[in-house]
Design a protein around this motif. Sequence first.
Motif, PDB file in Angstrom:
ATOM      1  N   GLU A  76      35.154  49.444  57.555  1.00 51.34           N
ATOM      2  CA  GLU A  76      36.485  49.817  58.020  1.00 51.34           C
ATOM      3  C   GLU A  76      37.284  48.574  58.423  1.00 51.34           C
ATOM      4  O   GLU A  76      36.715  47.544  58.781  1.00 51.34           O
ATOM      5  CB  GLU A  76      36.378  50.765  59.215  1.00 51.34           C
ATOM      6  N   GLY A  77      38.587  48.712  58.393  1.00 53.98           N
ATOM      7  CA  GLY A  77      39.447  47.622  58.833  1.00 53.98           C
ATOM      8  C   GLY A  77      39.919  46.751  57.682  1.00 53.98           C
ATOM      9  O   GLY A  77      39.659  47.023  56.510  1.00 53.98           O
ATOM     10  N   SER A  78      40.632  45.695  58.038  1.00 60.16           N
ATOM     11  CA  SER A  78      41.184  44.780  57.037  1.00 60.16           C
ATOM     12  C   SER A  78      40.100  43.825  56.548  1.00 60.16           C
ATOM     13  O   SER A  78      39.202  43.442  57.291  1.00 60.16           O
ATOM     14  CB  SER A  78      42.349  43.992  57.627  1.00 60.16           C
ATOM     15  N   VAL A  79      40.210  43.454  55.285  1.00 58.99           N
ATOM     16  CA  VAL A  79      39.202  42.583  54.675  1.00 58.99           C
ATOM     17  C   VAL A  79      39.886  41.395  54.022  1.00 58.99           C
ATOM     18  O   VAL A  79      40.989  41.497  53.485  1.00 58.99           O
ATOM     19  CB  VAL A  79      38.364  43.357  53.630  1.00 58.99           C
ATOM     20  N   SER A  80      39.250  40.238  54.096  1.00 57.43           N
ATOM     21  CA  SER A  80      39.669  39.086  53.294  1.00 57.43           C
ATOM     22  C   SER A  80      38.580  38.823  52.263  1.00 57.43           C
ATOM     23  O   SER A  80      37.386  38.994  52.539  1.00 57.43           O
ATOM     24  CB  SER A  80      39.897  37.847  54.168  1.00 57.43           C
ATOM     25  N   VAL A  81      38.996  38.459  51.060  1.00 61.72           N
ATOM     26  CA  VAL A  81      38.078  38.335  49.928  1.00 61.72           C
ATOM     27  C   VAL A  81      38.159  36.934  49.346  1.00 61.72           C
ATOM     28  O   VAL A  81      39.246  36.385  49.163  1.00 61.72           O
ATOM     29  CB  VAL A  81      38.418  39.380  48.839  1.00 61.72           C
ATOM     30  N   TRP A  82      36.989  36.360  49.065  1.00 59.64           N
ATOM     31  CA  TRP A  82      36.874  35.039  48.442  1.00 59.64           C
ATOM     32  C   TRP A  82      36.018  35.224  47.197  1.00 59.64           C
ATOM     33  O   TRP A  82      34.861  35.625  47.289  1.00 59.64           O
ATOM     34  CB  TRP A  82      36.208  34.080  49.428  1.00 59.64           C
ATOM     35  N   VAL A  83      36.601  34.973  46.020  1.00 56.53           N
ATOM     36  CA  VAL A  83      35.900  35.222  44.759  1.00 56.53           C
ATOM     37  C   VAL A  83      36.005  33.996  43.869  1.00 56.53           C
ATOM     38  O   VAL A  83      37.080  33.399  43.721  1.00 56.53           O
ATOM     39  CB  VAL A  83      36.480  36.438  44.010  1.00 56.53           C
ATOM     40  N   ALA A  84      34.891  33.641  43.229  1.00 60.86           N
ATOM     41  CA  ALA A  84      34.889  32.586  42.209  1.00 60.86           C
ATOM     42  C   ALA A  84      33.755  32.875  41.238  1.00 60.86           C
ATOM     43  O   ALA A  84      32.583  32.948  41.639  1.00 60.86           O
ATOM     44  CB  ALA A  84      34.726  31.209  42.829  1.00 60.86           C
ATOM     45  N   CYS A  85      34.100  33.066  39.971  1.00 60.40           N
ATOM     46  CA  CYS A  85      33.094  33.392  38.974  1.00 60.40           C
ATOM     47  C   CYS A  85      33.692  33.174  37.584  1.00 60.40           C
ATOM     48  O   CYS A  85      34.813  32.672  37.456  1.00 60.40           O
ATOM     49  CB  CYS A  85      32.615  34.829  39.134  1.00 60.40           C
ATOM     50  N   GLU A  86      32.931  33.548  36.539  1.00 57.50           N
ATOM     51  CA  GLU A  86      33.436  33.444  35.183  1.00 57.50           C
ATOM     52  C   GLU A  86      34.725  34.250  35.026  1.00 57.50           C
ATOM     53  O   GLU A  86      34.883  35.314  35.637  1.00 57.50           O
ATOM     54  CB  GLU A  86      32.392  33.950  34.189  1.00 57.50           C
ATOM     55  N   PHE A  87      35.622  33.777  34.183  1.00 57.96           N
ATOM     56  CA  PHE A  87      36.923  34.435  34.002  1.00 57.96           C
ATOM     57  C   PHE A  87      36.755  35.886  33.563  1.00 57.96           C
ATOM     58  O   PHE A  87      37.473  36.775  34.031  1.00 57.96           O
ATOM     59  CB  PHE A  87      37.755  33.660  32.964  1.00 57.96           C
ATOM     60  N   SER A  88      35.792  36.150  32.682  1.00 58.85           N
ATOM     61  CA  SER A  88      35.587  37.516  32.185  1.00 58.85           C
ATOM     62  C   SER A  88      35.154  38.442  33.309  1.00 58.85           C
ATOM     63  O   SER A  88      35.520  39.623  33.324  1.00 58.85           O
ATOM     64  CB  SER A  88      34.550  37.522  31.065  1.00 58.85           C
ATOM     65  N   SER A  89      34.376  37.943  34.251  1.00 57.93           N
ATOM     66  CA  SER A  89      33.964  38.754  35.396  1.00 57.93           C
ATOM     67  C   SER A  89      35.104  38.924  36.392  1.00 57.93           C
ATOM     68  O   SER A  89      35.238  39.967  37.035  1.00 57.93           O
ATOM     69  CB  SER A  89      32.761  38.117  36.093  1.00 57.93           C
ATOM     70  N   MET A  90      35.904  37.896  36.562  1.00 57.99           N
ATOM     71  CA  MET A  90      37.011  37.942  37.517  1.00 57.99           C
ATOM     72  C   MET A  90      37.994  39.035  37.168  1.00 57.99           C
ATOM     73  O   MET A  90      38.432  39.787  38.042  1.00 57.99           O
ATOM     74  CB  MET A  90      37.729  36.594  37.541  1.00 57.99           C
TER      75      MET A  90
END
Length: 201
Positions: A187-201
């Motif tokens: 629950e609540g607000s989330v911040s997201v950090w993502v780094a991966c292959e372009f096809s997965s992104m």
Amino acid sequence: MSRSQPRELTVIRKSHITTNMLRVTLGGENIKTIPKDQESGYVKLIFPRGDQKPLVRTYTVRNQRTDEIDIDFVLHEDGGPASTWAKQTQPNDIILVGGPGPKKLIEESTDWQLFVGDMTALPAISVNLEKLPMNARGYAILEVISEEDIQPLKHPAGIELKWVVTPHPGENTNLLLDQIQSMNWLEGSVSVWVACEFSSM
């Protein structure tokens, strides 16, 4: 931050962190041109090619000490120029290094945090986890090539680490997405950090 001109750094040592991750430590007399507190920032490794335009590859500063920085390399099967250099380099070798560029840190003011990354993102995610407040909550979904590549990471107790082992990265483009969709969304607000292959992104 005004970026310094590329400088020559010296290979101090190298060691395997895990089966498929190699750490190269750089230092030398020009290390002082890299400002303090650059962990999770990036540098540009520059590989000359004679009369051709040099190859440039971007890597995260995993650790920084007074006179050294650590750069972690994933040892890919296809052996790109940077990982090939890392495997072959020896102490006292010289490499041209540009940067540093901005640090890549997650927003901490939200209720919880979500990290998603493949093995190339592991150095930056590792720094992020170390810098989070101890009361942080959330998940880190981390894709690695083998079980031997799972490494101990310093992280808040409220951040659950979910290791995903895939011997052939990039084959299943939904692998990380499936992991996200299967977890218990907090629950609540989330911040997201993502780094991966372009096809997965």
